[in-house]
Design a protein around this motif. Structure first.
Motif, PDB file in Angstrom:
ATOM      1  N   ILE A 177       9.728   7.991  -0.148  1.00 18.68           N
ATOM      2  CA  ILE A 177       9.335   7.109  -1.242  1.00 18.68           C
ATOM      3  C   ILE A 177       8.379   7.839  -2.182  1.00 18.68           C
ATOM      4  CG2 ILE A 177       8.268   4.886  -1.820  1.00 18.68           C
ATOM      5  CD1 ILE A 177       8.990   4.140   1.196  1.00 18.68           C
ATOM      6  N   LYS A 178       8.736   7.847  -3.473  1.00 11.63           N
ATOM      7  CA  LYS A 178       7.893   8.428  -4.527  1.00 11.63           C
ATOM      8  C   LYS A 178       7.891   7.472  -5.709  1.00 11.63           C
ATOM      9  CE  LYS A 178       7.526  12.722  -5.469  1.00 11.63           C
ATOM     10  NZ  LYS A 178       7.598  14.132  -5.786  1.00 11.63           N
ATOM     11  N   ASN A 179       6.732   7.332  -6.318  1.00 12.11           N
ATOM     12  CA  ASN A 179       6.605   6.478  -7.501  1.00 12.11           C
ATOM     13  C   ASN A 179       7.193   5.083  -7.295  1.00 12.11           C
ATOM     14  OD1 ASN A 179       5.279   8.496  -9.043  1.00 12.11           O
ATOM     15  ND2 ASN A 179       7.257   9.510  -9.255  1.00 12.11           N
ATOM     16  N   GLY A 180       7.017   4.560  -6.087  1.00 15.88           N
ATOM     17  CA  GLY A 180       7.419   3.194  -5.795  1.00 15.88           C
ATOM     18  C   GLY A 180       8.873   2.978  -5.438  1.00 15.88           C
ATOM     19  N   VAL A 181       9.672   4.040  -5.430  1.00 17.71           N
ATOM     20  CA  VAL A 181      11.096   3.886  -5.116  1.00 17.71           C
ATOM     21  C   VAL A 181      11.539   4.910  -4.072  1.00 17.71           C
ATOM     22  CG1 VAL A 181      11.680   2.928  -7.373  1.00 17.71           C
ATOM     23  CG2 VAL A 181      11.841   5.387  -7.007  1.00 17.71           C
ATOM     24  N   VAL A 182      12.614   4.572  -3.385  1.00 21.56           N
ATOM     25  CA  VAL A 182      13.198   5.507  -2.419  1.00 21.56           C
ATOM     26  C   VAL A 182      13.975   6.563  -3.198  1.00 21.56           C
ATOM     27  CG1 VAL A 182      14.891   5.769  -0.569  1.00 21.56           C
ATOM     28  CG2 VAL A 182      13.309   3.850  -0.544  1.00 21.56           C
ATOM     29  N   VAL A 183      13.567   7.833  -3.034  1.00 17.99           N
ATOM     30  CA  VAL A 183      14.249   8.931  -3.719  1.00 17.99           C
ATOM     31  C   VAL A 183      15.261   9.611  -2.811  1.00 17.99           C
ATOM     32  CG1 VAL A 183      12.401   9.323  -5.392  1.00 17.99           C
ATOM     33  CG2 VAL A 183      12.369  10.549  -3.202  1.00 17.99           C
ATOM     34  N   ALA A 184      15.154   9.345  -1.508  1.00 17.48           N
ATOM     35  CA  ALA A 184      16.112   9.882  -0.541  1.00 17.48           C
ATOM     36  C   ALA A 184      15.983   9.085   0.746  1.00 17.48           C
ATOM     37  CB  ALA A 184      15.855  11.361  -0.272  1.00 17.48           C
ATOM     38  N   HIS A 185      17.085   9.002   1.468  1.00 22.03           N
ATOM     39  CA  HIS A 185      17.050   8.385   2.791  1.00 22.03           C
ATOM     40  C   HIS A 185      18.223   8.943   3.588  1.00 22.03           C
ATOM     41  CE1 HIS A 185      20.361   5.472   2.061  1.00 22.03           C
ATOM     42  NE2 HIS A 185      19.924   5.526   0.820  1.00 22.03           N
ATOM     43  N   ALA A 186      18.058   8.906   4.889  1.00 22.91           N
ATOM     44  CA  ALA A 186      19.110   9.405   5.774  1.00 22.91           C
ATOM     45  C   ALA A 186      19.005   8.672   7.099  1.00 22.91           C
ATOM     46  CB  ALA A 186      18.966  10.908   5.987  1.00 22.91           C
ATOM     47  N   SER A 187      20.094   8.721   7.844  1.00 19.33           N
ATOM     48  CA  SER A 187      20.075   8.124   9.172  1.00 19.33           C
ATOM     49  C   SER A 187      20.733   9.078  10.165  1.00 19.33           C
ATOM     50  CB  SER A 187      20.794   6.770   9.170  1.00 19.33           C
ATOM     51  OG  SER A 187      22.165   6.956   8.948  1.00 19.33           O
ATOM     52  N   HIS A 188      20.492   8.803  11.410  1.00 21.70           N
ATOM     53  CA  HIS A 188      21.039   9.569  12.527  1.00 21.70           C
ATOM     54  C   HIS A 188      20.794  11.073  12.330  1.00 21.70           C
ATOM     55  CE1 HIS A 188      22.887   5.611  12.779  1.00 21.70           C
ATOM     56  NE2 HIS A 188      22.969   5.838  14.092  1.00 21.70           N
ATOM     57  N   ALA A 225       0.839  -1.209   0.000  1.00 23.88           N
ATOM     58  CA  ALA A 225       0.000   0.000   0.000  1.00 23.88           C
ATOM     59  C   ALA A 225       0.871   1.255   0.000  1.00 23.88           C
ATOM     60  CB  ALA A 225      -0.938  -0.008   1.203  1.00 23.88           C
ATOM     61  N   VAL A 226       1.965   1.236   0.763  1.00 18.53           N
ATOM     62  CA  VAL A 226       2.891   2.374   0.781  1.00 18.53           C
ATOM     63  C   VAL A 226       3.437   2.596  -0.625  1.00 18.53           C
ATOM     64  CG1 VAL A 226       5.152   3.166   1.602  1.00 18.53           C
ATOM     65  CG2 VAL A 226       3.536   2.139   3.220  1.00 18.53           C
ATOM     66  N   GLU A 227       3.850   1.523  -1.265  1.00 19.74           N
ATOM     67  CA  GLU A 227       4.386   1.620  -2.626  1.00 19.74           C
ATOM     68  C   GLU A 227       3.336   2.187  -3.587  1.00 19.74           C
ATOM     69  OE1 GLU A 227       6.814  -1.198  -5.754  1.00 19.74           O
ATOM     70  OE2 GLU A 227       5.428  -2.150  -4.347  1.00 19.74           O
TER      71      GLU A 227
END
Length: 125
Positions: free
Chosen positions: A102-113, A30-32
């Motif tokens: 997540i946009k259009n089914g893919v991760v367009v950015a991510h970060a940690s800490h 559903a998120v996708e």
């Protein structure tokens, strides 16, 4: 003098974010699908980690409630299988805390800490 420093202060109003609990692998489809029409954010949090708690508190304080995105909260200790599937499905190595955009089914950015709070989420909406 001591009352000024240590006296009662105005209670702060707690900011409540529109979290959606992410606790099932089934939700990831559903998120996708929703990401095709609206940006989806997944915040992965370790409830036993002080750094994760600090980053989450900063994220909450800075989060723009007018942001047009769905915001998911994943307690990765309680839902380790979901956390693992997030990594597989969206091809992102697990970190904690971690924020995925997540946009259009893919991760367009991510970060940690600490990098989570440096992200300009508006540019992904």
């Amino acid at each position: 003098m001591f009352k000024k420093l240590f006296g009662p202060s105005e209670p702060k109003e707690e900011k409540i974010l529109p979290w959606i609990a992410l606790n099932s692998i089934k939700q990831l489809s559903a998120v996708e699908e929703r990401s095709k029409t609206k940006t989806q954010l997944i915040f992965k949090h370790s409830t036993r980690c002080g750094i994760s708690r600090m980053v989450m508190n900063q994220f909450v304080a800075a989060y723009d409630l007018d942001l047009n995105a769905d915001l998911y909260y994943l307690d990765l200790l309680s839902y380790r299988d979901v956390s693992n599937e997030v990594g597989y499905k969206f091809q992102v190595m697990h970190e904690s805390p971690q924020l995925l955009v997540i946009k259009n089914g893919v991760v367009v950015a991510h970060a940690s800490h600490g990098a989570i709070n440096a992200m300009d989420l508006v540019k992904y909406i």
